[in-house]
Motif scaffolding. Structure first.
Motif, PDB file in Angstrom:
ATOM      1  N   THR A  32       0.832  -1.207   0.000  1.00 45.74           N
ATOM      2  CA  THR A  32       0.000   0.000   0.000  1.00 45.74           C
ATOM      3  C   THR A  32       0.863   1.252   0.000  1.00 45.74           C
ATOM      4  OG1 THR A  32      -1.832  -1.111   1.137  1.00 45.74           O
ATOM      5  CG2 THR A  32      -1.779   1.286   1.254  1.00 45.74           C
ATOM      6  N   ASN A  33       1.926   1.241   0.810  1.00 49.48           N
ATOM      7  CA  ASN A  33       2.846   2.383   0.874  1.00 49.48           C
ATOM      8  C   ASN A  33       3.597   2.584  -0.430  1.00 49.48           C
ATOM      9  OD1 ASN A  33       3.461   4.020   3.531  1.00 49.48           O
ATOM     10  ND2 ASN A  33       2.780   1.993   4.194  1.00 49.48           N
ATOM     11  N   GLU A  35       2.546   1.817  -3.501  1.00 50.49           N
ATOM     12  CA  GLU A  35       1.622   2.395  -4.469  1.00 50.49           C
ATOM     13  C   GLU A  35       1.323   3.861  -4.144  1.00 50.49           C
ATOM     14  OE1 GLU A  35       0.750   1.382  -7.236  1.00 50.49           O
ATOM     15  OE2 GLU A  35       1.065  -0.782  -7.227  1.00 50.49           O
ATOM     16  N   LYS A  36       1.171   4.167  -2.875  1.00 56.71           N
ATOM     17  CA  LYS A  36       0.892   5.547  -2.459  1.00 56.71           C
ATOM     18  C   LYS A  36       2.043   6.475  -2.837  1.00 56.71           C
ATOM     19  CE  LYS A  36      -0.465   8.322   1.577  1.00 56.71           C
ATOM     20  NZ  LYS A  36       0.523   9.397   1.351  1.00 56.71           N
ATOM     21  N   ASN A  37       3.264   6.029  -2.595  1.00 55.63           N
ATOM     22  CA  ASN A  37       4.421   6.884  -2.868  1.00 55.63           C
ATOM     23  C   ASN A  37       4.736   6.980  -4.351  1.00 55.63           C
ATOM     24  OD1 ASN A  37       6.013   7.946  -0.306  1.00 55.63           O
ATOM     25  ND2 ASN A  37       5.096   5.979   0.253  1.00 55.63           N
ATOM     26  N   LYS A  39       2.503   7.257  -6.506  1.00 55.95           N
ATOM     27  CA  LYS A  39       1.543   8.277  -6.921  1.00 55.95           C
ATOM     28  C   LYS A  39       1.893   9.656  -6.357  1.00 55.95           C
ATOM     29  CE  LYS A  39      -3.382   9.449  -6.702  1.00 55.95           C
ATOM     30  NZ  LYS A  39      -4.726   9.018  -6.197  1.00 55.95           N
ATOM     31  N   ASP A  40       2.190   9.712  -5.045  1.00 56.53           N
ATOM     32  CA  ASP A  40       2.372  11.008  -4.370  1.00 56.53           C
ATOM     33  C   ASP A  40       3.757  11.610  -4.553  1.00 56.53           C
ATOM     34  OD1 ASP A  40      -0.200  10.625  -3.518  1.00 56.53           O
ATOM     35  OD2 ASP A  40       0.320  10.145  -1.433  1.00 56.53           O
ATOM     36  N   GLN A  41       4.773  10.755  -4.762  1.00 49.57           N
ATOM     37  CA  GLN A  41       6.145  11.253  -4.925  1.00 49.57           C
ATOM     38  C   GLN A  41       6.698  10.791  -6.273  1.00 49.57           C
ATOM     39  OE1 GLN A  41       8.758  11.895  -1.592  1.00 49.57           O
ATOM     40  NE2 GLN A  41       7.532  10.529  -0.306  1.00 49.57           N
ATOM     41  N   ASN A  42       5.910  10.997  -7.297  1.00 51.60           N
ATOM     42  CA  ASN A  42       6.284  10.521  -8.629  1.00 51.60           C
ATOM     43  C   ASN A  42       7.621  11.072  -9.096  1.00 51.60           C
ATOM     44  OD1 ASN A  42       5.844  10.813 -11.934  1.00 51.60           O
ATOM     45  ND2 ASN A  42       5.155   8.885 -11.031  1.00 51.60           N
ATOM     46  N   ASN A  43       7.983  12.266  -8.637  1.00 53.29           N
ATOM     47  CA  ASN A  43       9.263  12.873  -9.030  1.00 53.29           C
ATOM     48  C   ASN A  43      10.451  12.138  -8.415  1.00 53.29           C
ATOM     49  OD1 ASN A  43       8.434  13.888  -6.449  1.00 53.29           O
ATOM     50  ND2 ASN A  43      10.005  15.467  -6.593  1.00 53.29           N
ATOM     51  N   THR A  65       9.403   6.446   4.986  1.00 58.44           N
ATOM     52  CA  THR A  65       7.946   6.586   4.873  1.00 58.44           C
ATOM     53  C   THR A  65       7.187   5.315   5.228  1.00 58.44           C
ATOM     54  OG1 THR A  65       6.180   7.379   3.394  1.00 58.44           O
ATOM     55  CG2 THR A  65       7.811   5.921   2.437  1.00 58.44           C
TER      56      THR A  65
END
Length: 249
Positions: A32-33, A35-37, A39-43, A65
């Protein structure tokens, strides 16, 4: 974990598999973490293709994280095994979270073509976060690669490699073409071990053996990998200089 058995496995074959290292809950939290990262920290997602393969998504310093990764990085028993096997003072500098996904008409894997991470003993601790069968991009490992060295790619004396040497104190790690490795295996009657395993399995392996991730043929492969290096200020500075800009926060 049976420390004696793991050390014996490492000395005999260069790797050891420890099942049920993570629970299903810990695996779910980690995926889950990831996939979240992504998306949220794509850079901060690092992905590169070369040698006609690669392309996995990587998140460096995932311990910043994810609690599960933090615990993996600071696992005292793994650290003890790494130190004893390499006969040196080592520590884990970061956790790499990885996702490999099948893409039609593309060769996709983790890490590119055949390679060593070092010519000296070096430990990695990798945990599969999903069941990894023959089609899910398992780690491929040549146990006999300590017996004889195949021809390396001609990349160690390039201008870039020389600059790398002066910056980091070493040349680029050894890499090998698939055609050379295929001939090497046939000529020496060596075989490739395909390290398939259930989710939650920890693979401790010596990355100075020749290895690569198999090209994925379906689905995904999620993993966490702990990178061990010498525990000193010079190494720490080199690691931060090389990878620090990729670390997620």
């Amino acid at each position: 974990m049976n420390k004696g058995k793991i050390l014996k496995d490492l000395e005999l074959e260069g790797f050891s598999l420890i099942e049920n290292f993570l629970t299903n809950q810990e695996i779910d939290i980690s995926v889950t973490n990831i996939e979240k990262n992504i998306k949220d920290q794509n850079n901060k997602v690092y992905s590169v293709r070369n040698e006609n393969t690669g392309g996995d998504k990587r998140l460096f310093a995932f311990e910043n994280t994810c609690r599960i990764s933090y615990e993996l990085k600071h696992n005292s028993l793994i650290n003890e095994i790494a130190n004893k096997y390499c006969k040196d003072k080592l520590k884990s500098y970061f956790i790499l979270a990885g996702k490999v996904s099948f893409k039609k008409n593309e060769n996709t894997n983790s890490g590119g073509d055949w390679h060593k991470d070092s010519d000296e003993k070096q430990i990695k601790a990798m945990v599969y976060l999903n069941d990894v069968g023959h089609d899910n991009g398992p780690l491929l490992f040549i146990t006999d690669s300590k017996l004889k060295e195949p021809k390396r790619r001609k990349n160690e004396l390039t201008f870039e490699s020389i600059i790398h040497f002066f910056k980091h104190g070493s040349f680029y790690p050894p890499r090998y073409s698939s055609s050379v490795i295929n001939e090497y295996l046939t000529e020496n009657n060596f075989s490739v071990k395909k390290l398939t395993a259930k989710k939650g399995t920890l693979i401790l392996f010596d990355s100075s053996y020749i290895h690569r991730g198999d090209n994925i043929k379906k689905g995904h492969r999620y993993s966490l990998t702990s990178y061990y290096h010498k525990d000193n200020i010079k190494t720490e500075k080199s690691i931060l200089k090389k990878y620090g800009q990729r670390f997620i926060r």
